[in-house]
Design an enzyme around this catalytic site. Sequence first.
Site: not given
Ligand code: ATR
Length: 276
Positions: A17-18, A63, A67, A88, A104
């Site tokens: 919603l940014s 996002t 990041k 971010n 953040d």
């Molecule tokens: P950002 O850097 O923007 O925070 P990200 O690094 O992709 O995005 O972070 C997403 C988080 O959600 C991670 O902790 C990811 O876990 P992994 O490091 O194992 O990928 C977690 N995540 C996403 N989908 C998931 C799932 N199906 N089950 C468990 N954790 C999940």
Amino acid sequence: MIEKKFGIIGKPLSHSLSPLLHNFWFKKYKILANYCLIEIEINEIEGIIKKIRNKELQGINVTVPYKQAVIPFLDLIKGEAKETLSVNTISLDEEGKVVGNNTDVYGLEHGFINKLNNISARTNTVLILGAGGVSSSVIYALLKKGIKKIFISNRTFKKAENIKKKFPFIEIIKWENIETEIKSMNIIINTTSLGLKNGSDFMQEFKITKSNLIYYDIIYNPEETIMIKKFKENGVKTFNGLEMFMYQGQKSFALWNNVNPKLDNDLKKIITSKLK
Ligand code: ATR
């Protein structure tokens, strides 16, 4: 006058919603600008940063899941972006440098952590679920509050280990053990994308918890994730990420436009009406 262009990069973005938030403020403060969703693949990050450099874009938010991934393409990271290695908010400074900031931490402090009035920093144990880009901001904001008993768990163990390199005092819990370990926690913070609108969700039930547990979900859309619903049913105090979202946006907007926009009731009403 030329319209300024802003946007948010990430994937998926359908929940974001940014644009609503920033376009509301642009209108309110009579700034000729537009903010849009820019859903990209990781190999498109470099091209987007180029658009900042050549002033096709005046600013972007970042996002999930970019990041950290944006950092190698920036000239400079500042303040809390440096402390957390999580960016971010990106813009061009007066010297023509592409700068990464982190709003953040500010969002977390004002949208959640400062509301924990009776929290005892010494005795509270916090479990952070997820080790992505925003997790280090959560750890940093907790530290600023004096909370040091911090545990982290992530599906991919290696990423939790990477965070521990930056914050060696945190303890890692294996992902398959979270259901049992949750029993001894005072605060649980979900920083994963599990629960996001149209996405996957936690499989665990998390039925047995401390009676005074607080559950905080960084997700704001949907307003109530399945986890929030489950915890609420068990009498747990829950918060969603809406206030954090608005405060991080406020600080990004201020960085870009030199105007500190108000989080007034009109805005809150509009945002809330768009949540599912
Ligand atoms: P950002 O850097 O923007 O925070 P990200 O690094 O992709 O995005 O972070 C997403 C988080 O959600 C991670 O902790 C990811 O876990 P992994 O490091 O194992 O990928 C977690 N995540 C996403 N989908 C998931 C799932 N199906 N089950 C468990 N954790 C999940």
